[in-house]
Write a protein that holds these residues in place. Structure first.
Motif, PDB file in Angstrom:
ATOM      1  N   ARG A  40       0.920  -1.152  -0.058  1.00 13.70           N
ATOM      2  CA  ARG A  40       0.032  -0.034  -0.062  1.00 13.70           C
ATOM      3  C   ARG A  40       0.799   1.163  -0.001  1.00 13.70           C
ATOM      4  NH1 ARG A  40      -4.732  -1.718   4.290  1.00 13.70           N
ATOM      5  NH2 ARG A  40      -5.611  -3.149   2.919  1.00 13.70           N
ATOM      6  N   GLY A  41       2.151   1.096  -0.047  1.00 16.25           N
ATOM      7  CA  GLY A  41       3.195   2.176   0.110  1.00 16.25           C
ATOM      8  C   GLY A  41       3.245   2.816   1.284  1.00 16.25           C
ATOM      9  N   ASN A  42       3.035   2.121   2.626  1.00 18.09           N
ATOM     10  CA  ASN A  42       2.967   2.848   3.813  1.00 18.09           C
ATOM     11  C   ASN A  42       4.388   2.253   4.506  1.00 18.09           C
ATOM     12  OD1 ASN A  42       2.887   3.750   6.332  1.00 18.09           O
ATOM     13  ND2 ASN A  42       0.793   2.976   6.914  1.00 18.09           N
ATOM     14  N   THR A  43       5.530   2.795   4.041  1.00 13.31           N
ATOM     15  CA  THR A  43       6.693   2.382   4.382  1.00 13.31           C
ATOM     16  C   THR A  43       7.082   2.326   5.940  1.00 13.31           C
ATOM     17  OG1 THR A  43       7.735   4.315   3.669  1.00 13.31           O
ATOM     18  CG2 THR A  43       7.776   2.764   1.896  1.00 13.31           C
ATOM     19  N   ARG A  44       6.646   3.377   6.448  1.00 13.33           N
ATOM     20  CA  ARG A  44       7.176   3.284   7.829  1.00 13.33           C
ATOM     21  C   ARG A  44       6.770   2.352   8.593  1.00 13.33           C
ATOM     22  NH1 ARG A  44       8.737   5.719  12.328  1.00 13.33           N
ATOM     23  NH2 ARG A  44       7.479   6.262  14.094  1.00 13.33           N
ATOM     24  N   HIS A  45       5.100   2.193   8.449  1.00 15.33           N
ATOM     25  CA  HIS A  45       4.498   0.853   8.983  1.00 15.33           C
ATOM     26  C   HIS A  45       4.997  -0.394   8.735  1.00 15.33           C
ATOM     27  CE1 HIS A  45       1.067  -0.410  11.555  1.00 15.33           C
ATOM     28  NE2 HIS A  45       0.876  -1.366  10.668  1.00 15.33           N
ATOM     29  N   SER A  46       5.394  -0.462   7.377  1.00 19.56           N
ATOM     30  CA  SER A  46       5.955  -1.802   6.933  1.00 19.56           C
ATOM     31  C   SER A  46       7.310  -2.025   7.769  1.00 19.56           C
ATOM     32  CB  SER A  46       6.227  -1.810   5.335  1.00 19.56           C
ATOM     33  OG  SER A  46       7.021  -2.616   4.963  1.00 19.56           O
ATOM     34  N   GLN A  47       8.113  -0.995   7.915  1.00 19.04           N
ATOM     35  CA  GLN A  47       9.394  -1.113   8.397  1.00 19.04           C
ATOM     36  C   GLN A  47       9.078  -1.561   9.959  1.00 19.04           C
ATOM     37  OE1 GLN A  47      12.995  -1.069   7.925  1.00 19.04           O
ATOM     38  NE2 GLN A  47      12.287  -1.348   5.625  1.00 19.04           N
ATOM     39  N   LEU A  48       8.353  -1.044  10.793  1.00 20.44           N
ATOM     40  CA  LEU A  48       8.040  -1.427  12.204  1.00 20.44           C
ATOM     41  C   LEU A  48       7.297  -2.699  12.037  1.00 20.44           C
ATOM     42  CD1 LEU A  48       5.988   1.897  13.210  1.00 20.44           C
ATOM     43  CD2 LEU A  48       8.085   0.934  14.004  1.00 20.44           C
ATOM     44  N   MET A  49       6.793  -3.325  11.170  1.00 19.36           N
ATOM     45  CA  MET A  49       6.244  -4.601  11.157  1.00 19.36           C
ATOM     46  C   MET A  49       7.221  -5.404  11.060  1.00 19.36           C
ATOM     47  SD  MET A  49       2.945  -4.892  12.013  1.00 19.36           S
ATOM     48  CE  MET A  49       3.317  -3.475  13.111  1.00 19.36           C
ATOM     49  N   MET A  50       8.141  -5.045   9.953  1.00 22.02           N
ATOM     50  CA  MET A  50       9.436  -6.097   9.849  1.00 22.02           C
ATOM     51  C   MET A  50      10.175  -6.214  10.968  1.00 22.02           C
ATOM     52  SD  MET A  50       8.978  -7.547   6.825  1.00 22.02           S
ATOM     53  CE  MET A  50       7.346  -7.318   6.871  1.00 22.02           C
ATOM     54  N   ARG A  51      10.395  -5.010  11.936  1.00 21.59           N
ATOM     55  CA  ARG A  51      11.004  -5.172  13.072  1.00 21.59           C
ATOM     56  C   ARG A  51      10.406  -6.090  14.181  1.00 21.59           C
ATOM     57  NH1 ARG A  51      12.406   1.078  12.926  1.00 21.59           N
ATOM     58  NH2 ARG A  51      14.173   0.843  11.215  1.00 21.59           N
ATOM     59  N   ALA A  52       9.066  -6.134  14.276  1.00 23.89           N
ATOM     60  CA  ALA A  52       8.213  -6.705  14.921  1.00 23.89           C
ATOM     61  C   ALA A  52       8.234  -8.096  14.683  1.00 23.89           C
ATOM     62  CB  ALA A  52       6.926  -6.384  15.006  1.00 23.89           C
ATOM     63  N   ARG A  53       8.565  -8.589  13.367  1.00 24.28           N
ATOM     64  CA  ARG A  53       8.715  -9.916  12.878  1.00 24.28           C
ATOM     65  C   ARG A  53       9.945 -10.291  13.245  1.00 24.28           C
ATOM     66  NH1 ARG A  53      11.753 -11.945   8.940  1.00 24.28           N
ATOM     67  NH2 ARG A  53      12.301  -9.847   8.094  1.00 24.28           N
ATOM     68  N   ILE A  54      10.945  -9.666  13.265  1.00 22.07           N
ATOM     69  CA  ILE A  54      12.258 -10.375  13.831  1.00 22.07           C
ATOM     70  C   ILE A  54      11.965 -10.725  15.616  1.00 22.07           C
ATOM     71  CG2 ILE A  54      14.591  -9.691  14.446  1.00 22.07           C
ATOM     72  CD1 ILE A  54      14.411  -7.842  11.976  1.00 22.07           C
ATOM     73  N   LEU A  55      11.469  -9.691  16.153  1.00 22.73           N
ATOM     74  CA  LEU A  55      11.099 -10.200  17.507  1.00 22.73           C
ATOM     75  C   LEU A  55      10.116 -11.479  17.732  1.00 22.73           C
ATOM     76  CD1 LEU A  55      10.432  -6.685  19.109  1.00 22.73           C
ATOM     77  CD2 LEU A  55      12.564  -7.822  19.498  1.00 22.73           C
ATOM     78  N   ALA A  56       9.380 -11.624  16.891  1.00 21.71           N
ATOM     79  CA  ALA A  56       8.544 -12.679  16.879  1.00 21.71           C
ATOM     80  C   ALA A  56       9.148 -13.992  16.673  1.00 21.71           C
ATOM     81  CB  ALA A  56       7.305 -12.638  16.061  1.00 21.71           C
ATOM     82  N   GLN A  57      10.252 -13.872  15.621  1.00 22.11           N
ATOM     83  CA  GLN A  57      11.184 -14.783  15.352  1.00 22.11           C
ATOM     84  C   GLN A  57      11.887 -15.465  16.119  1.00 22.11           C
ATOM     85  OE1 GLN A  57      12.669 -13.223  11.357  1.00 22.11           O
ATOM     86  NE2 GLN A  57      11.578 -15.119  10.465  1.00 22.11           N
ATOM     87  N   GLY A  58      12.424 -14.426  17.142  1.00 16.86           N
ATOM     88  CA  GLY A  58      13.326 -14.825  18.376  1.00 16.86           C
ATOM     89  C   GLY A  58      12.373 -15.483  19.253  1.00 16.86           C
ATOM     90  N   PHE A  59      11.170 -14.947  19.647  1.00 18.25           N
ATOM     91  CA  PHE A  59      10.397 -15.891  20.558  1.00 18.25           C
ATOM     92  C   PHE A  59      10.094 -17.240  20.136  1.00 18.25           C
ATOM     93  CE2 PHE A  59       6.197 -16.969  21.600  1.00 18.25           C
ATOM     94  CZ  PHE A  59       6.170 -17.132  23.080  1.00 18.25           C
ATOM     95  N   THR A  60       9.895 -17.434  18.721  1.00 13.06           N
ATOM     96  CA  THR A  60       9.741 -18.659  18.188  1.00 13.06           C
ATOM     97  C   THR A  60      10.755 -19.569  18.220  1.00 13.06           C
ATOM     98  OG1 THR A  60       7.965 -17.799  16.625  1.00 13.06           O
ATOM     99  CG2 THR A  60       8.943 -19.806  16.211  1.00 13.06           C
TER     100      THR A  60
END
Length: 77
Positions: A40-60
């Motif tokens: 959708r072009g919301n790069t700031r929100h996309s970057q925040l989600m990718m950082r959150a993904r890294i945290l979720a992968q760490g938990f997993t």
């Protein structure tokens, strides 16, 4: 009584399995939402989600290692 050689799931192993499943689902959800934001072009929100993904992968990964440790300790007993 379980048969010799059969694995009887313990409460701890079920707990680590549910943690692993929750971590995988959470990672998948965050990744999907991040990719949708990127499309959708919301790069700031996309970057925040990718950082959150890294945290979720760490938990997993931690849940996976915890389950392996519990299983290894149980097999030694």
């Amino acid at each position: 009584q379980p048969l010799p050689g059969s694995a009887e799931p313990s409460l701890r192993s079920l707990s680590s399995l549910s943690s692993l499943s929750a971590g995988c689902l959470c990672t998948l959800g965050i990744l999907t939402y991040g990719l949708i934001s990127f499309k959708r072009g919301n790069t700031r929100h996309s970057q925040l989600m990718m950082r959150a993904r890294i945290l979720a992968q760490g938990f997993t990964f931690a849940a996976l290692l915890g389950g392996m440790v519990v299983t290894a300790m149980k097999s030694r007993q």
